[in-house]
Design an enzyme around this catalytic site. Structure first.
Site, PDB file in Angstrom:
ATOM      1  N   LYS A 169       0.829  -1.206   0.000  1.00 27.76           N
ATOM      2  CA  LYS A 169       0.000   0.000   0.000  1.00 27.76           C
ATOM      3  C   LYS A 169       0.866   1.261   0.000  1.00 27.76           C
ATOM      4  O   LYS A 169       0.544   2.246  -0.680  1.00 27.76           O
ATOM      5  CB  LYS A 169      -0.920  -0.004   1.228  1.00 27.76           C
ATOM      6  N   LYS A 238       0.613  11.302   6.074  1.00 28.67           N
ATOM      7  CA  LYS A 238       0.906  10.138   6.917  1.00 28.67           C
ATOM      8  C   LYS A 238       1.455   8.981   6.083  1.00 28.67           C
ATOM      9  O   LYS A 238       2.469   8.356   6.444  1.00 28.67           O
ATOM     10  CB  LYS A 238      -0.365   9.680   7.633  1.00 28.67           C
TER      11      LYS A 238
END
Length: 302
Positions: A169, A238
Site C-alpha cells: 500500500k 501520513k
C-alpha cells in the site's frame, strides 16, 4: 459469518454499508454516535466499544485514520484483543509494516489471527465496491474472509508475511502522491504559460502522461474547484511519511520520495490536515499567481 466493523469514517462507512447491503449481519462501533446511528438505520447493530464488537463477532474489520487509532482499537485497554468471540482481525487501515507486525504479535499471543488489508480506490471505490485490497497474513484466514473482502472490491493476496500488505500500500500511495503533485505542478506551469487547463488535461489523458490524477482527480475535484475528492491531506502526508520511514529502514535511496514528501508537508502546512488532498494545487497556484479553473467562466490569473 458474523462480522464486526470498527471505524465508520469516509472510507469505513461505505464499506460497512456494502456489507449490510450484501446481507451480512454487522455489529459496528465508532466514536461518533451519529455515524453509528446511520449504520443502525441500514440494519447494523450498535456496539459500545471495539471490545464489545469483539465480544459479539468472530471476524472484526477496522478502518481507522492513524497508526495510534489502529493500535488502540486492536490492543488497547478496550480493544478487540479482550473480546470473547473474536477469532480474526482484519485491519483495512494504512499503518505501515512495523506497526502491523507489532499488532499482529500482540494479537497472536491471545490466539487472534490478523490480516493487514489496506485499501486503495478512495471514497468512490468504497461506495461502488471497486477497491483494491492488499492482504497479507495467514493464507487459511485469508481464504475464510475472501468472500467478505470481495464485497468491497478486488482482494490481492500479497504474502503470508505480516506487514507485506502495508508495504504494498505504501508503494502504491507514494506513486499516487507523486502523480498528483506532479500533475498539479505541470498544469500550473501550463496555465502560467497561457494554456487552457481543461485542454491540457484532455491532451495529457490522450497521451503518455496520463495517470489517475489526470483521469480522475483533476476532472472531478480540481478543474471544477470543488476540492471534495474525499481523502484528507493529512492522511496522504501520513502515508508518505510511512513510506519514507520504511524505505530508509531498508537502507534505500529516497531522493524522489523525499522531494514529494516535502511538497506534501507544504500542502498540509498551508491548507491544513483536514483539507482535501486535491488542494495540493493551491500552494502552487499561489506561487505562480494563477488559478487552475476548468469552469468556462473561471479566471486564468489571480
Amino acid at each position: 459469518m458474523d462480522i464486526g466493523f470498527v471505524g465508520l469514517g469516509n472510507m469505513g462507512f461505505p464499506m460497512a454499508a456494502r456489507l449490510l447491503e450484501a446481507g451480512h449481519p454487522l455489529v459496528v462501533f465508532d466514536t461518533r454516535p451519529e455515524t453509528v446511528a446511520a449504520a443502525v438505520a441500514l440494519g447494523a447493530q450498535a456496539a459500545t466499544s471495539p471490545r464489545d464488537v469483539a465480544d459479539r463477532s468472530e471476524t472484526v474489520l477496522a478502518s481507522l485514520p492513524s497508526v495510534q487509532a489502529s493500535r488502540d482499537v486492536a490492543t488497547g485497554p478496550d480493544g478487540v484483543i479482550g473480546g470473547r468471540r473474536i477469532k480474526r482481525f482484519v485491519d483495512l487501515s494504512t499503518v505501515g509494516a512495523a506497526a502491523a507486525q507489532q499488532i499482529q504479535a500482540l494479537l497472536a499471543a491471545r490466539g487472534i489471527a490478523m490480516l493487514d488489508s489496506p485499501v486503495s480506490g478512495g471514497v468512490g471505490g468504497a461506495a461502488k465496491g471497486t477497491l483494491a485490497l492488499m492482504v497479507s497474513g495467514p493464507r487459511p484466514e485469508y481464504d475464510l474472509v475472501e468472500p467478505v473482502l470481495s464485497q468491497l472490491g478486488t482482494p490481492f493476496f500479497v504474502d503470508t508475511k505480516s506487514g507485506a500488505g502495508q508495504t504494498m500500500k505504501l508503494v502504491n500511495n507514494l506513486l499516487a502522491a507523486t502523480a498528483l503533485a506532479t500533475t498539479c505542478e505541470v498544469v500550473v506551469m501550463g496555465v502560467k504559460a497561457g494554456l487552457d487547463p481543461s485542454v491540457m488535461i484532455d491532451v495529457i489523458n490522450a497521451g503518455s502522461g496520463a495517470t489517475n490524477a489526470s483521469r480522475d482527480k483533476f476532472p472531478k475535484s480540481i478543474l471544477p474547484r470543488t476540492f471534495d475528492y474525499g481523502f484528507a491531506t493529512g492522511l496522504m502526508v501520513k502515508d508518505v511519511r510511512l513510506y519514507l520511514e520504511e524505505a530508509e529502514a531498508l537502507g534505500l535511496p529516497t531522493e524522489v520520495a523525499s522531494a514529494v514528501g516535502r511538497l506534501w508537508e507544504q500542502v498540509m502546512n498551508e491548507e491544513g490536515p483536514e483539507s482535501d488532498f486535491t488542494s495540493a494545487i493551491k500552494p502552487l497556484e499561489a506561487a505562480a499567481g494563477v488559478v487552475v479553473d476548468g469552469r468556462s467562466d473561471g479566471p486564468a490569473t489571480s
